[in-house]
Design a protein around this motif. Structure first.
Motif, PDB file in Angstrom:
ATOM      1  N   PHE A   1       5.116  -4.616  -6.485  1.00  5.31           N
ATOM      2  CA  PHE A   1       3.722  -4.749  -6.906  1.00  5.31           C
ATOM      3  C   PHE A   1       2.805  -4.967  -5.707  1.00  5.31           C
ATOM      4  N   LEU A   2       3.246  -5.771  -4.759  1.00  5.55           N
ATOM      5  CA  LEU A   2       2.436  -5.999  -3.557  1.00  5.55           C
ATOM      6  C   LEU A   2       2.235  -4.700  -2.785  1.00  5.55           C
ATOM      7  N   ALA A   3       3.261  -3.864  -2.755  1.00  2.00           N
ATOM      8  CA  ALA A   3       3.144  -2.577  -2.060  1.00  2.00           C
ATOM      9  C   ALA A   3       2.128  -1.674  -2.754  1.00  2.00           C
ATOM     10  N   MET A   4       2.140  -1.652  -4.087  1.00  2.37           N
ATOM     11  CA  MET A   4       1.162  -0.845  -4.820  1.00  2.37           C
ATOM     12  C   MET A   4      -0.246  -1.391  -4.632  1.00  2.37           C
ATOM     13  N   GLY A   5      -0.367  -2.717  -4.633  1.00  2.00           N
ATOM     14  CA  GLY A   5      -1.676  -3.318  -4.405  1.00  2.00           C
ATOM     15  C   GLY A   5      -2.215  -2.998  -3.029  1.00  2.00           C
ATOM     16  N   GLN A   6      -1.345  -3.033  -2.029  1.00  2.00           N
ATOM     17  CA  GLN A   6      -1.766  -2.717  -0.663  1.00  2.00           C
ATOM     18  C   GLN A   6      -2.212  -1.273  -0.557  1.00  2.00           C
ATOM     19  N   TYR A   7      -1.470  -0.370  -1.202  1.00  2.03           N
ATOM     20  CA  TYR A   7      -1.853   1.042  -1.176  1.00  2.03           C
ATOM     21  C   TYR A   7      -3.214   1.238  -1.843  1.00  2.03           C
ATOM     22  N   ALA A   8      -3.408   0.599  -2.987  1.00  2.00           N
ATOM     23  CA  ALA A   8      -4.693   0.725  -3.687  1.00  2.00           C
ATOM     24  C   ALA A   8      -5.836   0.232  -2.799  1.00  2.00           C
ATOM     25  N   ALA A   9      -5.642  -0.917  -2.160  1.00  4.18           N
ATOM     26  CA  ALA A   9      -6.683  -1.463  -1.297  1.00  4.18           C
ATOM     27  C   ALA A   9      -6.961  -0.533  -0.120  1.00  4.18           C
ATOM     28  N   SER A  10      -5.920   0.112   0.378  1.00  6.25           N
ATOM     29  CA  SER A  10      -6.094   0.990   1.548  1.00  6.25           C
ATOM     30  C   SER A  10      -6.903   2.244   1.230  1.00  6.25           C
TER      31      SER A  10
ATOM     32  N   THR B   1      -3.214 -12.073  -2.789  1.00  7.44           N
ATOM     33  CA  THR B   1      -3.195 -11.348  -1.515  1.00  7.44           C
ATOM     34  C   THR B   1      -4.529 -10.687  -1.227  1.00  7.44           C
ATOM     35  N   HIS B   2      -5.195 -10.191  -2.278  1.00  5.48           N
ATOM     36  CA  HIS B   2      -6.395  -9.378  -2.059  1.00  5.48           C
ATOM     37  C   HIS B   2      -7.691 -10.077  -2.448  1.00  5.48           C
ATOM     38  N   ALA B   3      -7.637 -11.369  -2.736  1.00  7.56           N
ATOM     39  CA  ALA B   3      -8.870 -12.111  -3.022  1.00  7.56           C
ATOM     40  C   ALA B   3      -9.832 -11.981  -1.841  1.00  7.56           C
TER      41      ALA B   3
END
Length: 211
Positions: free
Chosen positions: A55-64, A87-89
């Motif tokens: 999930f963290l990897a998907m979140g990081q990709y989305a943010a990128s 992580t993304h707050a």
């Protein structure tokens, strides 16, 4: 605004896109689907550290990609989504059901929680406050029918299962894929029925200050 939608079931895509079309058509949507997430959770029976890493990897990709917000549509992965939110707050990262839960708690004390995915009935109840009485119910076989392409049979099973929740103040449908059956559930039970997609879109819109 660019909103990333992250799905663990392909059936969630149409209902959430329909809700955006109704309530926020100007939003630019990006869909990420990994339907092995739900299969792996069903196999393992519990969330793991490895699942959180995915999930963290998907979140990081989305943010990128420049996303302004992330909305997860998979209801059985609450702790994993919370890790992404931390992580993304301060970017808004929403669990699929949090807006609906807020609505439900404001409307009733005895809430029927109807689900088609068994792990949801493990992960989601702790998200409700302790002062409400939650009545969980599994619409057994509904998701398998939907996976087989039989929407009518899925909806029939959901509606039939909802009859056991008639003594609740209201009924909350846990999966995004259940939203199309909401009107029939309300008709059969005589209870107000809350769905996750509409609640989530309206909350997200408010969080991002969109009029």
């Amino acid at each position: 605004m660019r909103i990333t939608l992250i799905h663990a079931l392909k059936h969630s895509i149409v209902p959430i896109e329909a809700s955006f079309a109704r309530h926020w058509p100007e939003a630019r949507l990006m869909n990420l689907l990994d339907d092995s997430l739900s299969a792996d959770l069903a196999r393992d029976g519990k969330l793991s550290e490895r699942m959180t890493e995915r999930f963290l990897a998907m979140g990081q990709y989305a943010a990128s990609t420049g996303a302004d917000s992330i909305l997860f549509t998979c209801s059985a992965f609450g702790p994993c989504i919370e890790a992404v939110a931390r992580t993304h707050a301060p970017m808004p990262v929403l669990k699929p059901n949090e807006a609906m839960i807020e609505q439900a708690v404001a409307k009733g004390k005895r809430i029927g929680l109807l689900s088609t995915f068994p792990p949801t009935l493990v992960s989601m109840p702790p998200e409700f406050p302790s002062e409400v009485t939650l009545v969980p119910k599994l619409a057994e076989g509904a998701l398998a029918a939907l996976d087989g392409g039989d929407r009518a049979e899925h909806d029939r099973i959901v509606v039939e299962a909802s009859e056991d929740l008639r003594d609740c103040d209201l009924i909350a449908l846990a999966q995004y894929s259940m939203a199309p059956a909401a009107a029939r559930v309300a008709e059969v039970t005589g209870r107000e029925v809350l769905t996750t997609p509409d609640s989530a879109v309206l909350k997200l819109k408010a969080m991002l200050g969109v009029k």
